[in-house]
Design a protein around this motif. Structure first.
Motif, PDB file in Angstrom:
ATOM      1  N   GLY A 267     -22.470   1.758  24.186  1.00 49.69           N
ATOM      2  CA  GLY A 267     -22.372   2.913  25.078  1.00 49.69           C
ATOM      3  C   GLY A 267     -23.540   3.057  26.027  1.00 49.69           C
ATOM      4  N   LEU A 268     -24.525   2.112  25.933  1.00 49.67           N
ATOM      5  CA  LEU A 268     -25.716   2.135  26.800  1.00 49.67           C
ATOM      6  C   LEU A 268     -26.440   3.478  26.722  1.00 49.67           C
ATOM      7  CD1 LEU A 268     -24.323   0.222  29.924  1.00 49.67           C
ATOM      8  CD2 LEU A 268     -25.597  -0.696  27.976  1.00 49.67           C
ATOM      9  N   GLU A 269     -26.567   3.975  25.482  1.00 49.36           N
ATOM     10  CA  GLU A 269     -27.254   5.245  25.254  1.00 49.36           C
ATOM     11  C   GLU A 269     -28.767   5.045  25.259  1.00 49.36           C
ATOM     12  OE1 GLU A 269     -25.666   8.078  25.045  1.00 49.36           O
ATOM     13  OE2 GLU A 269     -23.655   7.194  25.068  1.00 49.36           O
ATOM     14  N   TRP A 270     -29.492   6.134  25.492  1.00 45.84           N
ATOM     15  CA  TRP A 270     -30.949   6.115  25.398  1.00 45.84           C
ATOM     16  C   TRP A 270     -31.370   6.475  23.972  1.00 45.84           C
ATOM     17  CZ3 TRP A 270     -32.387   9.280  30.418  1.00 45.84           C
ATOM     18  CH2 TRP A 270     -31.961   8.548  31.541  1.00 45.84           C
ATOM     19  N   ASN A 271     -32.604   6.114  23.615  1.00 44.30           N
ATOM     20  CA  ASN A 271     -33.104   6.529  22.314  1.00 44.30           C
ATOM     21  C   ASN A 271     -33.402   8.031  22.321  1.00 44.30           C
ATOM     22  OD1 ASN A 271     -36.048   7.015  23.019  1.00 44.30           O
ATOM     23  ND2 ASN A 271     -35.900   4.854  23.569  1.00 44.30           N
ATOM     24  N   TYR A 272     -33.697   8.584  21.147  1.00 40.29           N
ATOM     25  CA  TYR A 272     -33.802  10.042  21.032  1.00 40.29           C
ATOM     26  C   TYR A 272     -34.952  10.613  21.845  1.00 40.29           C
ATOM     27  CZ  TYR A 272     -36.547   8.207  17.059  1.00 40.29           C
ATOM     28  OH  TYR A 272     -37.390   7.470  16.257  1.00 40.29           O
TER      29      TYR A 272
ATOM     30  N   TYR B  52     -26.681   2.521  34.514  1.00 43.90           N
ATOM     31  CA  TYR B  52     -27.249   1.459  35.346  1.00 43.90           C
ATOM     32  C   TYR B  52     -28.744   1.306  35.049  1.00 43.90           C
ATOM     33  CZ  TYR B  52     -23.067   1.210  38.367  1.00 43.90           C
ATOM     34  OH  TYR B  52     -21.807   1.039  38.867  1.00 43.90           O
ATOM     35  N   LEU B  53     -29.410   2.437  34.836  1.00 40.70           N
ATOM     36  CA  LEU B  53     -30.833   2.384  34.504  1.00 40.70           C
ATOM     37  C   LEU B  53     -31.035   1.713  33.152  1.00 40.70           C
ATOM     38  CD1 LEU B  53     -33.785   3.092  35.059  1.00 40.70           C
ATOM     39  CD2 LEU B  53     -33.351   5.366  34.112  1.00 40.70           C
ATOM     40  N   THR B  54     -30.164   2.010  32.198  1.00 40.64           N
ATOM     41  CA  THR B  54     -30.244   1.350  30.893  1.00 40.64           C
ATOM     42  C   THR B  54     -30.155  -0.161  31.049  1.00 40.64           C
ATOM     43  OG1 THR B  54     -29.125   3.272  29.943  1.00 40.64           O
ATOM     44  CG2 THR B  54     -29.287   1.307  28.567  1.00 40.64           C
ATOM     45  N   LEU B  55     -29.184  -0.605  31.846  1.00 40.71           N
ATOM     46  CA  LEU B  55     -29.021  -2.046  32.071  1.00 40.71           C
ATOM     47  C   LEU B  55     -30.241  -2.631  32.783  1.00 40.71           C
ATOM     48  CD1 LEU B  55     -25.271  -2.125  33.155  1.00 40.71           C
ATOM     49  CD2 LEU B  55     -26.247  -3.063  31.041  1.00 40.71           C
ATOM     50  N   LEU B  56     -30.799  -1.885  33.718  1.00 40.95           N
ATOM     51  CA  LEU B  56     -31.988  -2.357  34.432  1.00 40.95           C
ATOM     52  C   LEU B  56     -33.164  -2.533  33.475  1.00 40.95           C
ATOM     53  CD1 LEU B  56     -33.346  -3.057  37.139  1.00 40.95           C
ATOM     54  CD2 LEU B  56     -33.866  -0.613  37.402  1.00 40.95           C
ATOM     55  N   VAL B  57     -33.349  -1.566  32.577  1.00 42.28           N
ATOM     56  CA  VAL B  57     -34.440  -1.675  31.598  1.00 42.28           C
ATOM     57  C   VAL B  57     -34.198  -2.852  30.656  1.00 42.28           C
ATOM     58  CG1 VAL B  57     -35.579  -0.530  29.651  1.00 42.28           C
ATOM     59  CG2 VAL B  57     -35.081   0.755  31.732  1.00 42.28           C
ATOM     60  N   TYR B  58     -32.954  -3.026  30.213  1.00 43.38           N
ATOM     61  CA  TYR B  58     -32.646  -4.179  29.366  1.00 43.38           C
ATOM     62  C   TYR B  58     -32.962  -5.493  30.085  1.00 43.38           C
ATOM     63  CZ  TYR B  58     -30.160  -1.748  25.564  1.00 43.38           C
ATOM     64  OH  TYR B  58     -29.835  -0.988  24.468  1.00 43.38           O
TER      65      TYR B  58
END
Length: 428
Positions: free
Chosen positions: A30-35, A89-95
């Motif tokens: 789900g490309l979620e962020w950590n807490y 998209y930001l999650t994917l960029l960080v990955y």
């Protein structure tokens, strides 16, 4: 630099990259962020909605000014939202950035081992061991943590400082790269200010024995970095002064200081630290009865004051805590986001045993072993993180920054003892 990489390394690197990205996407479809970053994301949402830098306090059921975690990610999320791009998209960029830095980190681990005299084969083996170490490949590396950006940058910076100490003149691309790496790392993870502060203090101390031209370069780099760090943190200081009337980088330090110094602590992060009616909460409320009337900054200050009072009143218990924290620091556990502890990992256990053996052999000067000057630069991040663990508590997410030294130092000592092939031609 890339031309010197043997051909057999490329398919291995490609395989590692595929495994890394497969874990990233497979464990977080789900490309979620950590807490931590979800909280920062909510603060950004509230700011964009005109409420300011606030979040909902779950106990008080109200919006309150919040500067608990680093502020820079909040600024990034605000800016990203204003572009209109989806957050995944930001999650994917960080990955993607973390994957690239993962490969770069392995390369600079290899170059660091070459600098310490190991032959290319053992140096690449060391890089491979780092790449598949539990924290790097899974416990932190497989998830969305900014440590995946900042640890490879630390490996890079340590290598660059080693080369500067070894006599390489400071060139402006290296100065820019070092400065950008340190500033970005400290903006993302504030505790790295302590790590880099000690690292550059040691670096300047070691450079004081070098020729004048090298000393001037080291001081110029350090002062320029200090100026860049100061300027980069001005928006954070201004924002927190508007919120709380104090120029602070965050309010987290007081909370964490008390976690590490109280009557119920076990020396590690307490997952139930904010659980109402838990033993720690009862301890806090017994000593800070006005807790619910304080804002976040005032609460941080009150908790820090209570921690200092507890240490002063319980010196013997504090010394026992130092021993316990040191044992925890070298325990073969790894970070996990949703449980108090993990089972002991055999890879981590072997690395820590090898480090302690290498350290012991060097201290007793087995077969002429002794600490060499570059060792201090390599070991300084480990020392800094250990001290942070004594001051606060053992957090396996910040012990992550000690793990390169824990892995590399035994390999270096093995090379000095002749157990691994050595080379007289360090990397360039």
């Amino acid at each position: 630099m890339l031309r010197s990489i043997p051909r057999y390394i490329w398919p291995v690197a490609a395989l590692l990259l595929v495994v890394r990205l497969a874990l990233n996407l497979g464990l977080n479809p789900g490309l979620e962020w950590n807490y931590d970053e979800r909280r920062n994301g909510r603060i950004a949402d509230n700011y964009l909605a005109g409420r300011g830098y606030v979040s909902v306090d779950p106990e008080r059921k109200q919006l309150r000014p919040d500067s608990f975690h680093a502020s820079f990610p909040v600024f990034v999320y605000v800016g990203w939202s204003r572009t209109g791009l989806p957050r995944h998209y930001l999650t994917l960029l960080v990955y993607a950035a973390a994957a690239g830095l993962y490969l770069m980190g392995g390369l600079y681990v290899q170059r660091t081992l070459r600098y310490f005299g190991l032959a290319p084969g053992p140096a690449w083996l060391g890089a491979g061991l780092w790449a598949v170490s539990p924290g790097v490949v899974y416990y932190i590396g497989a998830f969305w943590w900014f440590e995946n950006l900042t640890l490879p940058l630390l490996v890079l910076v340590v290598y660059k400082l080693l080369r500067l100490h070894g006599g390489r003149p400071l060139r402006w691309p290296d100065a820019v790269l070092i400065t950008a790496s340190v500033v970005l790392s400290c903006l993302l993870r504030g505790y790295l200010l302590a790590v880099y502060g000690l690292l550059f203090a040691v670096f300047l101390g070691l450079m004081s024995w070098q020729p004048a031209a090298l000393r001037r370069g080291a001081w110029g780099l350090s002062l320029g970095l200090l100026l860049a760090l100061g300027l980069a943190h001005v928006p954070v200081l201004q924002k927190n002064h508007r919120l709380f009337g104090a120029y602070t980088l965050s309010n987290q330090a007081g909370f964490e200081l008390l976690q590490g110094h109280n009557s119920v602590t076990q020396g590690r992060f307490m997952f139930d630290w904010d659980e109402r009616q838990g033993p720690f909460d009862q301890f806090v409320r017994r000593h800070i009865p006005q807790l619910d009337s304080l804002n976040q900054y005032q609460e941080s200050q009150a908790r820090a004051r209570l921690a200092r009072q507890w240490v002063a009143a319980h010196p013997a218990a504090e010394l026992r805590l130092w021993v316990r924290k040191t044992a925890l620091f070298f325990s073969p556990e790894n970070f996990i986001a949703d449980a108090p502890r993990t089972p002991w990992n055999p890879f981590t256990a072997l690395v820590h045993l090898a480090f302690l053996a290498a350290l012991g052999l060097t201290l007793v000067r087995y077969r002429g072993l002794r600490f060499q000057v570059p060792d201090w630069l390599l070991l300084t991040p480990l020392l800094a993180v250990w001290v942070l663990s004594l001051v606060f508590f053992v957090g396996f997410r910040w012990r992550f920054f000690a793990e390169p030294a824990l892995l590399l130092f035994p390999l270096i000592v093995a090379g000095r003892l002749g157990w691994l092939p050595k080379s007289d031609m360090p990397t360039t």
